[in-house]
Write a protein that holds these residues in place. Structure first.
Motif, PDB file in Angstrom:
ATOM      1  N   LYS A   1       0.840  -1.192   0.000  1.00 36.76           N
ATOM      2  CA  LYS A   1       0.000   0.000   0.000  1.00 36.76           C
ATOM      3  C   LYS A   1       0.878   1.245   0.000  1.00 36.76           C
ATOM      4  O   LYS A   1       1.943   1.252   0.617  1.00 36.76           O
ATOM      5  N   LEU A   2       0.424   2.288  -0.689  1.00 40.02           N
ATOM      6  CA  LEU A   2       1.071   3.592  -0.627  1.00 40.02           C
ATOM      7  C   LEU A   2       0.474   4.297   0.587  1.00 40.02           C
ATOM      8  O   LEU A   2      -0.742   4.500   0.645  1.00 40.02           O
ATOM      9  N   THR A   3       1.297   4.642   1.566  1.00 42.10           N
ATOM     10  CA  THR A   3       0.728   5.149   2.813  1.00 42.10           C
ATOM     11  C   THR A   3       0.623   6.670   2.870  1.00 42.10           C
ATOM     12  O   THR A   3      -0.414   7.187   3.242  1.00 42.10           O
ATOM     13  N   SER A   4       1.694   7.386   2.519  1.00 43.63           N
ATOM     14  CA  SER A   4       1.668   8.840   2.623  1.00 43.63           C
ATOM     15  C   SER A   4       2.784   9.435   1.771  1.00 43.63           C
ATOM     16  O   SER A   4       3.755   8.757   1.424  1.00 43.63           O
TER      17      SER A   4
ATOM     18  N   LYS B   1       5.674   6.929   0.748  1.00 44.84           N
ATOM     19  CA  LYS B   1       6.049   5.838   1.646  1.00 44.84           C
ATOM     20  C   LYS B   1       5.251   4.605   1.226  1.00 44.84           C
ATOM     21  O   LYS B   1       4.098   4.714   0.822  1.00 44.84           O
TER      22      LYS B   1
ATOM     23  N   TYR C   1       4.099   0.606   2.235  1.00 42.72           N
ATOM     24  CA  TYR C   1       3.986  -0.502   3.173  1.00 42.72           C
ATOM     25  C   TYR C   1       3.935  -1.770   2.327  1.00 42.72           C
ATOM     26  O   TYR C   1       3.039  -1.939   1.505  1.00 42.72           O
TER      27      TYR C   1
ATOM     28  N   GLN D   1      -7.521   2.315  -6.296  1.00 42.68           N
ATOM     29  CA  GLN D   1      -8.008   3.374  -5.419  1.00 42.68           C
ATOM     30  C   GLN D   1      -9.432   3.703  -5.827  1.00 42.68           C
ATOM     31  O   GLN D   1      -9.708   3.892  -7.028  1.00 42.68           O
TER      32      GLN D   1
ATOM     33  N   ALA E   1      -2.152   8.584  -2.233  1.00 44.29           N
ATOM     34  CA  ALA E   1      -1.854   7.969  -0.932  1.00 44.29           C
ATOM     35  C   ALA E   1      -3.057   7.139  -0.498  1.00 44.29           C
ATOM     36  O   ALA E   1      -4.202   7.549  -0.655  1.00 44.29           O
ATOM     37  N   GLY E   2      -2.786   5.965   0.013  1.00 42.09           N
ATOM     38  CA  GLY E   2      -3.848   5.049   0.429  1.00 42.09           C
ATOM     39  C   GLY E   2      -4.168   3.990  -0.618  1.00 42.09           C
ATOM     40  O   GLY E   2      -4.879   3.034  -0.324  1.00 42.09           O
TER      41      GLY E   2
ATOM     42  N   GLU F   1      -3.878   0.755  -2.920  1.00 41.87           N
ATOM     43  CA  GLU F   1      -3.263  -0.561  -2.804  1.00 41.87           C
ATOM     44  C   GLU F   1      -2.379  -0.814  -4.022  1.00 41.87           C
ATOM     45  O   GLU F   1      -2.711  -0.391  -5.131  1.00 41.87           O
TER      46      GLU F   1
END
Length: 185
Positions: free
Chosen positions: A18-21, A30, A32, A51, A87-88, A90
């Motif tokens: 996942k792209l977090t921020s 960032k 994950y 998304q 961001a957010g 997957e």
């Protein structure tokens, strides 16, 4: 390329992370990662991002370790604002692009949903998900007496994924996993 994520498209992909921020002001994000080791996600040159139920492909331009995690720069994402918009999301990969495994190896997504049966034919339930401990992976088996086939009870069991000890056989074609496990546990 934007496309609505139909059920069959979701079934054709596996979630890698996942792209977090946003990270910085130049479009870095960032990441994950669900891969093991975590930086294996950076080996894929193109990511499919999901998304708001839409899929979009992005080429990975750069990726690296940052602290205890990862950061990545994707084609077309060149500002903090653009990074904030995705961001957010997957990070997906078409299952067809996963590396081939040996006959006795499995991806976790292949084990999820399998019916778990003891050597004596007692149905314990279905594999809900797996998680890592330090020693071995663990299967979360959820019982459902109303399921098909019906489980012995509605308990949730944690079984260590130990081939040749607990895991007797995995038969992906039939959707079953045979285990050496006492139903009382």
């Amino acid at each position: 390329m934007n496309e609505q994520a139909s059920r069959s498209e979701r079934d054709d992909h596996v979630v890698l992370g996942k792209l977090t921020s946003p990270y910085g002001v130049k479009g870095w994000l960032k990441v994950y990662s669900h891969t093991s080791p975590m930086d294996s996600i950076l080996e894929y040159s193109e990511w499919v991002l999901r998304q708001d139920n839409a899929l979009k492909r992005h080429r990975l331009l750069q990726g690296r370790h940052h602290g205890k995690g990862l950061v990545a720069l994707l084609e077309g994402i060149d500002s903090r604002e653009a990074a904030e918009r995705i961001a957010g999301a997957e990070i997906l990969l078409p299952k067809a692009e996963l590396p081939e495994l040996a006959d006795d190896e499995f991806y976790w997504h292949q084990l999820e949903g399998l019916t778990v049966v003891t050597r004596d034919g007692v149905v314990l339930g279905r594999v809900g998900y797996l998680f890592e401990t330090g020693a071995n992976d663990v299967l979360v088996v959820r019982g459902d007496p109303q399921g098909e086939p019906p489980a012995i009870d509605d308990r949730e069991r944690l079984l260590p994924f130990l081939p040749d000890e607990v895991i007797v056989e995995v038969d992906l074609a039939s959707g079953t996993m045979t285990v050496d496990w006492d139903p009382a546990f």
